[in-house]
Design a protein around this motif. Structure first.
Motif, PDB file in Angstrom:
ATOM      1  N   GLU A 129       0.829  -1.210   0.000  1.00  0.00           N
ATOM      2  CA  GLU A 129       0.000   0.000   0.000  1.00  0.00           C
ATOM      3  C   GLU A 129       0.864   1.261   0.000  1.00  0.00           C
ATOM      4  OE1 GLU A 129      -2.475   1.860   3.454  1.00  0.00           O
ATOM      5  OE2 GLU A 129      -3.693   0.289   2.499  1.00  0.00           O
ATOM      6  N   ARG A 130       2.017   1.187   0.634  1.00  0.00           N
ATOM      7  CA  ARG A 130       2.946   2.322   0.674  1.00  0.00           C
ATOM      8  C   ARG A 130       3.738   2.480  -0.623  1.00  0.00           C
ATOM      9  NH1 ARG A 130       5.592   1.805   6.727  1.00  0.00           N
ATOM     10  NH2 ARG A 130       3.778   2.578   7.875  1.00  0.00           N
ATOM     11  N   GLY A 131       3.561   1.543  -1.551  1.00  0.00           N
ATOM     12  CA  GLY A 131       4.189   1.688  -2.855  1.00  0.00           C
ATOM     13  C   GLY A 131       5.350   0.759  -3.129  1.00  0.00           C
ATOM     14  N   LEU A 132       5.695  -0.129  -2.215  1.00  0.00           N
ATOM     15  CA  LEU A 132       6.774  -1.075  -2.471  1.00  0.00           C
ATOM     16  C   LEU A 132       6.273  -2.168  -3.404  1.00  0.00           C
ATOM     17  CD1 LEU A 132       8.020   0.359   0.026  1.00  0.00           C
ATOM     18  CD2 LEU A 132       8.924  -1.867   0.665  1.00  0.00           C
ATOM     19  N   SER A 133       7.165  -2.709  -4.205  1.00  0.00           N
ATOM     20  CA  SER A 133       6.780  -3.808  -5.099  1.00  0.00           C
ATOM     21  C   SER A 133       6.562  -5.070  -4.273  1.00  0.00           C
ATOM     22  CB  SER A 133       7.873  -4.063  -6.130  1.00  0.00           C
ATOM     23  OG  SER A 133       9.024  -4.604  -5.500  1.00  0.00           O
ATOM     24  N   LYS A 134       5.882  -6.034  -4.861  1.00  0.00           N
ATOM     25  CA  LYS A 134       5.629  -7.297  -4.159  1.00  0.00           C
ATOM     26  C   LYS A 134       6.944  -8.005  -3.847  1.00  0.00           C
ATOM     27  CE  LYS A 134       1.228  -7.828  -6.514  1.00  0.00           C
ATOM     28  NZ  LYS A 134       0.542  -8.496  -7.607  1.00  0.00           N
ATOM     29  N   ALA A 135       7.886  -7.942  -4.771  1.00  0.00           N
ATOM     30  CA  ALA A 135       9.187  -8.584  -4.554  1.00  0.00           C
ATOM     31  C   ALA A 135       9.926  -7.939  -3.382  1.00  0.00           C
ATOM     32  CB  ALA A 135      10.031  -8.510  -5.821  1.00  0.00           C
ATOM     33  N   LEU A 136       9.912  -6.624  -3.320  1.00  0.00           N
ATOM     34  CA  LEU A 136      10.590  -5.929  -2.235  1.00  0.00           C
ATOM     35  C   LEU A 136       9.883  -6.194  -0.901  1.00  0.00           C
ATOM     36  CD1 LEU A 136      13.000  -4.192  -1.652  1.00  0.00           C
ATOM     37  CD2 LEU A 136      11.617  -2.172  -2.078  1.00  0.00           C
ATOM     38  N   ALA A 137       8.560  -6.223  -0.909  1.00  0.00           N
ATOM     39  CA  ALA A 137       7.808  -6.540   0.312  1.00  0.00           C
ATOM     40  C   ALA A 137       8.150  -7.951   0.786  1.00  0.00           C
ATOM     41  CB  ALA A 137       6.306  -6.405   0.074  1.00  0.00           C
ATOM     42  N   GLY A 138       8.304  -8.876  -0.144  1.00  0.00           N
ATOM     43  CA  GLY A 138       8.702 -10.240   0.216  1.00  0.00           C
ATOM     44  C   GLY A 138      10.092 -10.295   0.805  1.00  0.00           C
ATOM     45  N   SER A 139      11.001  -9.500   0.261  1.00  0.00           N
ATOM     46  CA  SER A 139      12.364  -9.495   0.814  1.00  0.00           C
ATOM     47  C   SER A 139      12.389  -8.877   2.199  1.00  0.00           C
ATOM     48  CB  SER A 139      13.328  -8.764  -0.129  1.00  0.00           C
ATOM     49  OG  SER A 139      13.154  -7.365  -0.059  1.00  0.00           O
ATOM     50  N   VAL A 140      11.537  -7.879   2.430  1.00  0.00           N
ATOM     51  CA  VAL A 140      11.455  -7.274   3.762  1.00  0.00           C
ATOM     52  C   VAL A 140      10.981  -8.322   4.766  1.00  0.00           C
ATOM     53  CG1 VAL A 140      10.195  -5.592   5.171  1.00  0.00           C
ATOM     54  CG2 VAL A 140      11.143  -4.904   2.970  1.00  0.00           C
ATOM     55  N   ILE A 141       9.966  -9.086   4.402  1.00  0.00           N
ATOM     56  CA  ILE A 141       9.428 -10.094   5.307  1.00  0.00           C
ATOM     57  C   ILE A 141      10.431 -11.219   5.531  1.00  0.00           C
ATOM     58  CG2 ILE A 141       7.604 -11.831   5.587  1.00  0.00           C
ATOM     59  CD1 ILE A 141       6.815  -8.896   6.148  1.00  0.00           C
ATOM     60  N   SER A 142      11.209 -11.573   4.524  1.00  0.00           N
ATOM     61  CA  SER A 142      12.202 -12.643   4.705  1.00  0.00           C
ATOM     62  C   SER A 142      13.287 -12.252   5.695  1.00  0.00           C
ATOM     63  CB  SER A 142      12.807 -13.046   3.364  1.00  0.00           C
ATOM     64  OG  SER A 142      13.602 -11.999   2.850  1.00  0.00           O
ATOM     65  N   THR A 143      13.438 -10.954   5.943  1.00  0.00           N
ATOM     66  CA  THR A 143      14.399 -10.486   6.941  1.00  0.00           C
ATOM     67  C   THR A 143      14.084 -11.089   8.294  1.00  0.00           C
ATOM     68  OG1 THR A 143      14.610  -8.414   5.747  1.00  0.00           O
ATOM     69  CG2 THR A 143      15.353  -8.406   8.014  1.00  0.00           C
ATOM     70  N   ASN A 144      12.817 -11.256   8.595  1.00  0.00           N
ATOM     71  CA  ASN A 144      12.376 -11.854   9.847  1.00  0.00           C
ATOM     72  C   ASN A 144      13.040 -13.215  10.060  1.00  0.00           C
ATOM     73  OD1 ASN A 144      10.745 -12.585  12.080  1.00  0.00           O
ATOM     74  ND2 ASN A 144       9.216 -13.435  10.724  1.00  0.00           N
ATOM     75  N   ALA A 145      12.955 -14.081   9.067  1.00  0.00           N
ATOM     76  CA  ALA A 145      13.517 -15.425   9.194  1.00  0.00           C
ATOM     77  C   ALA A 145      15.037 -15.406   9.230  1.00  0.00           C
ATOM     78  CB  ALA A 145      13.034 -16.295   8.039  1.00  0.00           C
ATOM     79  N   LEU A 146      15.643 -14.605   8.386  1.00  0.00           N
ATOM     80  CA  LEU A 146      17.109 -14.561   8.349  1.00  0.00           C
ATOM     81  C   LEU A 146      17.692 -14.067   9.669  1.00  0.00           C
ATOM     82  CD1 LEU A 146      17.610 -13.119   4.752  1.00  0.00           C
ATOM     83  CD2 LEU A 146      17.980 -15.470   5.524  1.00  0.00           C
ATOM     84  N   VAL A 147      17.133 -13.002  10.208  1.00  0.00           N
ATOM     85  CA  VAL A 147      17.626 -12.469  11.478  1.00  0.00           C
ATOM     86  C   VAL A 147      17.318 -13.440  12.615  1.00  0.00           C
ATOM     87  CG1 VAL A 147      17.357 -10.587  13.144  1.00  0.00           C
ATOM     88  CG2 VAL A 147      17.543 -10.076  10.726  1.00  0.00           C
ATOM     89  N   GLY A 148      16.162 -14.105  12.554  1.00  0.00           N
ATOM     90  CA  GLY A 148      15.815 -15.094  13.579  1.00  0.00           C
ATOM     91  C   GLY A 148      16.816 -16.233  13.635  1.00  0.00           C
ATOM     92  N   VAL A 149      17.203 -16.747  12.479  1.00  0.00           N
ATOM     93  CA  VAL A 149      18.194 -17.821  12.433  1.00  0.00           C
ATOM     94  C   VAL A 149      19.540 -17.322  12.957  1.00  0.00           C
ATOM     95  CG1 VAL A 149      19.536 -19.280  10.874  1.00  0.00           C
ATOM     96  CG2 VAL A 149      17.066 -19.122  10.610  1.00  0.00           C
ATOM     97  N   ALA A 150      19.937 -16.136  12.535  1.00  0.00           N
ATOM     98  CA  ALA A 150      21.207 -15.573  12.998  1.00  0.00           C
ATOM     99  C   ALA A 150      21.196 -15.362  14.511  1.00  0.00           C
ATOM    100  CB  ALA A 150      21.500 -14.259  12.271  1.00  0.00           C
ATOM    101  N   ALA A 151      20.088 -14.855  15.053  1.00  0.00           N
ATOM    102  CA  ALA A 151      19.998 -14.623  16.501  1.00  0.00           C
ATOM    103  C   ALA A 151      20.082 -15.940  17.273  1.00  0.00           C
ATOM    104  CB  ALA A 151      18.706 -13.883  16.839  1.00  0.00           C
TER     105      ALA A 151
END
Length: 183
Positions: free
Chosen positions: A88-110
């Protein structure tokens, strides 16, 4: 899933999630059986089933259940509603997906840092820090404007998941069973 949504459409892109589920299902089928094969398995299982209500009465188990609910809820809210807000803020679907994948990547690293951190700090304090990080991630979503700032909420929720899950399991494991308790 964001890239798939952009390439083949949102509805079809959920097949990517289904493929992940099938992959982990097949992986689970290959797990080695670790239960004993003694004749007392049936009575042992009945005894463990009878202990379940006793476990749920214990304050430590109740706290762990509540905290587990909080960490799962934070992740569910993030992955359900945050992508919609980003698009809704104007990000592409691909970029929104990469933002959400940050959750999993940081979780594994933590999670990789939990053993080292738990030698320096108590498990209860680290669990609280993790849950605070997850709550903070949700709280700053309305203020995370811009591409770079959009990655901060899922990173904080990932820290919360990465710290709290192994520590909650550890705290439950170290808690005595109902049979080992007195009184």
């Amino acid at each position: 899933i964001g890239v798939a949504a952009q390439l083949v459409g949102v509805r079809t892109s959920f097949l990517v999630v289904a493929c992940y589920g099938v992959f982990y299902f097949l992986l689970a089928l290959m797990l080695v059986e670790t239960r004993s094969t003694s004749e007392n398995d049936a009575s042992s299982m009945t005894s463990r089933t009878r202990d379940a209500p006793l476990l749920l009465r214990r304050p430590a188990i109740q706290a762990a259940m509540l905290l587990s609910f909080a960490r799962v809820w934070a992740a569910a809210v993030l992955v359900t509603f945050y992508p919609l807000l980003l698009i809704e803020r104007g990000l592409s679907k691909a970029l929104a997906g990469s933002v959400i994948s940050t959750n999993a990547l940081v979780g594994v690293a933590a999670t990789l840092f939990v053993p080292r951190l738990s030698r320096r700090f108590s498990k209860e304090i680290l669990t609280a820090i993790g849950l605070f990080a997850g709550a903070s991630g949700l709280a700053i979503i309305p203020f995370a404007d811009g591409i770079v700032a959009s990655y901060l909420p899922p990173a904080l929720v990932g820290i919360g998941e990465g710290l709290s899950l192994p520590l909650l399991i550890c705290l439950l494991y170290k808690s005595p069973s109902p049979r080992d308790q007195r009184g």
